[in-house]
Design a protein around this motif. Structure first.
Motif, PDB file in Angstrom:
ATOM      1  N   CYS A 167       0.937  -0.932   0.041  1.00 28.36           N
ATOM      2  CA  CYS A 167      -0.312   0.050  -0.283  1.00 28.36           C
ATOM      3  C   CYS A 167       0.475   0.932   0.239  1.00 28.36           C
ATOM      4  O   CYS A 167       2.375   0.813   0.139  1.00 28.36           O
TER       5      CYS A 167
ATOM      6  N   SER B 211       1.865   3.203   2.008  1.00 30.06           N
ATOM      7  CA  SER B 211       2.310   3.713   2.967  1.00 30.06           C
ATOM      8  C   SER B 211       3.106   3.440   3.913  1.00 30.06           C
ATOM      9  O   SER B 211       3.525   3.284   4.260  1.00 30.06           O
TER      10      SER B 211
ATOM     11  N   THR C  59      -1.422   9.513   2.349  1.00 29.69           N
ATOM     12  CA  THR C  59      -1.835   8.128   3.265  1.00 29.69           C
ATOM     13  C   THR C  59      -1.732   8.976   4.854  1.00 29.69           C
ATOM     14  O   THR C  59      -1.522   9.544   5.843  1.00 29.69           O
TER      15      THR C  59
ATOM     16  N   ASP D  62      -4.124   7.062   8.780  1.00 27.52           N
ATOM     17  CA  ASP D  62      -4.584   5.889   9.757  1.00 27.52           C
ATOM     18  C   ASP D  62      -4.610   6.984  10.692  1.00 27.52           C
ATOM     19  O   ASP D  62      -4.427   7.131  11.758  1.00 27.52           O
TER      20      ASP D  62
ATOM     21  N   GLU E 163      -3.873   8.796  -0.948  1.00 26.37           N
ATOM     22  CA  GLU E 163      -4.576   7.224  -1.307  1.00 26.37           C
ATOM     23  C   GLU E 163      -4.481   6.464  -0.678  1.00 26.37           C
ATOM     24  O   GLU E 163      -4.953   5.357  -1.492  1.00 26.37           O
ATOM     25  N   GLU E 164      -4.574   7.016   0.833  1.00 30.86           N
ATOM     26  CA  GLU E 164      -4.704   6.064   1.535  1.00 30.86           C
ATOM     27  C   GLU E 164      -5.244   6.332   3.003  1.00 30.86           C
ATOM     28  O   GLU E 164      -4.804   6.925   3.167  1.00 30.86           O
TER      29      GLU E 164
ATOM     30  N   ASP F 180      -7.402   4.830   6.558  1.00 32.24           N
ATOM     31  CA  ASP F 180      -7.749   3.968   7.291  1.00 32.24           C
ATOM     32  C   ASP F 180      -8.405   3.894   7.728  1.00 32.24           C
ATOM     33  O   ASP F 180      -8.400   5.624   9.386  1.00 32.24           O
TER      34      ASP F 180
ATOM     35  N   GLN G  54      -6.150   4.194  -2.988  1.00 27.85           N
ATOM     36  CA  GLN G  54      -5.616   3.048  -3.260  1.00 27.85           C
ATOM     37  C   GLN G  54      -5.970   2.144  -2.413  1.00 27.85           C
ATOM     38  O   GLN G  54      -6.177   1.239  -2.643  1.00 27.85           O
ATOM     39  N   LYS G  55      -6.153   2.523  -1.026  1.00 28.09           N
ATOM     40  CA  LYS G  55      -6.476   1.229   0.221  1.00 28.09           C
ATOM     41  C   LYS G  55      -7.367   2.378   0.800  1.00 28.09           C
ATOM     42  O   LYS G  55      -7.322   3.404   0.959  1.00 28.09           O
TER      43      LYS G  55
END
Length: 621
Positions: free
Chosen positions: A107, A109, A483, A485, A508-509, A511, A536-537
């Protein structure tokens, strides 16, 4: 008669090697059952009663799937008797680490690996367990209840965590280790590897984990330590010697002592004098440097003892531009850092993760090292480095002006006020604060001054009171964020998501797993899909409200999506998933576990149509 004596000498040495190997490995012949007498020659010694005990306490760990304020899926479930075993399946009462598979390495990150990592160092996570009584281990049972096979190393420590006295020396010995392998079945099992005998009693056991080959999260239920109170006496019967043992590599023994010898090797000054250096005199300096760049740190130290020419090459700071000491965490101490000072003046990447615990590295030793070697540092990995305090972070801020990446993952003993110093490191591009006690005021200051941030991890940061305010600051100040989280952030709402999506459109990411305050009915997920086309995620784990509309928006707008986790939703249909799979050609991971409308028949059909996508479906047994 004289020719006989060399033969006797060889036989004696062979016999000694056999006995030494037997003593070190403690293989089948020495595994003791409860109340079994230990034999020496033909004479039975008094019975040494075996003690069987479950873990009393979980002392430390690198990550877990669960929340810091709950017991579900946390490492704390490893304390005490089994909760689930022998049942199989996905149960909240087990211990689960944060990641599995290779998805996290694929991914946006993901970080580049360190060079010179030893080929036999596979560990990604760990957990340390304390037991009531110190014993000489005879067996370790690991009760695994789901997707077993992730345990790759078991170690024992000489330090008693319940002793009031600080030990002069802390030793770690490898009881068992093996390369990662994929389990044959997801069903529960009792894992009982054949362990090595050690020469000290222990009540501190460490499991190290590699889940990269697993199809899902490995779940652990309990750990059982078998041992005896008195040191076992090994049998001298030659019939018990396994000749196959003599052919095995001494990896465990070598790994166990290499950093002890490193400290001595670092300081070697007496080198042999040679009139010539053979063919090395004909090689360009740069070519020798390139050859040596493939050696591990212990190998460099050994080679440095051969001659002055190679000593010069092995001590050249250019060999230590990237330095990872994590594989040697058990042996690194202040003395090691002191010996490395002259070699690390140009170090740019430094990995001290897992090192320095139980007093091995002092604040003064770490500070001195950074004062000499910190000026060129770009990347600093300090995950689970519990020697860190506020002074250490202050030194990092002062001595590392070029620092761009800082990892403080699971440094949960750092006081909240320590994080204020990170705001002084204005060039930061990556900051990992997973499972730390960073507070809102400090984080706002960091976001305000570190506007170059591209990667930020705030997973399980439970001290932050208002994630909407944090998200708003990110949207205003961190325009380059790629990214993010926010795993288990407890209070972010659709307002924070709107600010984030509007201001950080390069994301792009993302969570957002286990964020209970987000509801699809507010349009927050639709807004994400429309404003973040580069995603992407996306993890929306355990959000029950994700629906077909959200999936269809992702299919329409986020065509670069590679990983999607919608575990637990009840409102997504097979039709919307098919649209997503048809639109997102790069999709490689789709977790639909516990999605009530997606049964095994649907998963089989989707797998047949989209064979390049790993579609995960899990049930509680």
């Amino acid at each position: 008669m004289s020719p006989v004596f060399p033969m006797l000498t060889v036989l004696s040495m062979f016999y000694y090697i056999c006995l030494r190997r037997r003593a070190r490995t403690a293989t089948r012949g020495e595994m003791m059952n409860s109340r079994r007498a230990i034999e020496s020659n033909s004479r039975a010694l008094p019975i040494n009663v075996e003690v069987v005990q479950y873990a009393k306490e979980v002392l430390d760990f690198s990550s877990h799937y669960g929340s810091e304020n709950s017991m579900s899926y946390t490492m704390w479930n490893l304390a005490g008797i089994p909760n689930v075993y022998p049942s199989s399946g996905d149960f909240t009462q087990t211990a689960v680490f944060r990641t599995y598979g290779t998805w996290w390495d694929q991914c946006p990150s993901a970080q580049l690996p360190f060079k010179r990592t030893p080929p036999n160092f596979y560990s990604q996570d760990y957990v340390e367990l304390a037991f009531e009584e110190p014993v000489y281990p005879t067996a370790v049972h690991v009760l695994e209840t789901y997707h077993p096979g992730a345990v790759i190393r078991i170690l024992a420590c000489s330090a008693n965590p319940y002793s009031q006295n600080t030990p002069a020396e802390v030793r770690w010995e490898i009881l068992w280790s093996e390369a990662p392998s994929k389990g044959n079945s997801p069903q529960a099992r009792q894992f009982t590897p054949c362990i090595k005998q050690i020469d000290f009693p222990t009540n501190l056991i460490r499991l190290e984990i590699n889940s990269s080959l697993q199809d899902y999260y490995t779940e652990l239920d309990a750990v059982v330590l078998h041992g005896v109170k008195e040191r076992p006496v090994l049998s001298l019967k030659t019939s018990m010697i396994d000749m196959n043992d003599l052919d095995e590599d001494d990896d465990e023994e070598k790994n166990g002592c290499e950093m002890d010898s490193l400290n001595k090797q670092f300081s070697v000054t007496a080198l042999r004098e040679w009139t010539t250096n053979g063919y090395f005199d004909k090689l360009p300096y740069e070519l020798i440097q390139l050859i040596l760049s493939h050696l591990t740190v212990p190998d460099l130290c050994r080679l440095a003892q051969t001659c002055k020419l190679l000593y010069q090459h092995c001590c050249d700071p250019l060999q230590y531009i990237h330095l990872s000491l994590q594989p040697y965490w058990a042996r690194i101490n202040d003395t090691s850092l002191e010996y490395l000072l002259s070699r690390c003046t140009l170090v740019q990447w430094l990995n001290l993760s897992w090192t320095g615990n139980r007093g091995a590295i002092s604040v003064s030793g770490f500070s001195r090292f950074l004062k000499v070697c910190g000026s060129e540092l770009v990347r600093l990995e300090l995950a689970c480095s519990h020697f860190l305090n506020e002074t250490c972070l202050e030194v990092i801020a002062e001595m590392c002006p070029n620092l761009q990446e800082l990892n403080l993952s699971s440094c949960d003993k750092l006081p909240p006020q320590a994080f204020n110093h990170i705001a002084k490191v204005c060039n930061l591009k990556r900051l990992v604060l997973y499972r730390t006690k960073v507070e809102q005021t400090a984080l706002l200051s960091i976001l305000n001054f570190c506007s170059e941030l591209q990667h930020l991890s705030l997973g399980s940061c439970v001290m932050i009171e208002d994630y909407d305010l944090i998200a708003s600051m990110m949207g205003a100040k961190c325009k380059k964020l790629r990214t993010l989280d926010l795993w288990r952030c407890k209070n972010i709402t659709e307002n924070g998501i709107a600010e984030l999506a509007s201001g950080c459109q390069l994301l792009e990411e993302l969570d957002l797993g286990w964020c209970p305050t987000l509801q699809s009915s507010t349009g927050c997920f639709t807004s994400l899909a429309r404003k973040l086309p580069n995603l992407q995620k996306l993890f929306l784990t355990a959000n029950r409200s994700v629906c077909d509309t959200d999936i269809e928006e992702l299919a329409a707008n986020c065509t670069h999506l590679r990983q999607l986790d919608i575990l637990g939703t009840r409102m997504v249909s097979p039709a919307s998933l098919r649209k997503l799979l048809e639109s997102c050609k790069d999709l490689s991971l789709l977790d639909v576990s516990f999605c009530s409308q997606i049964d095994n028949r649907v998963v089989l059909e989707l797998n047949a149509s989209f064979p390049n996508v790993f579609i995960k479906k899990s049930f509680t047994q």
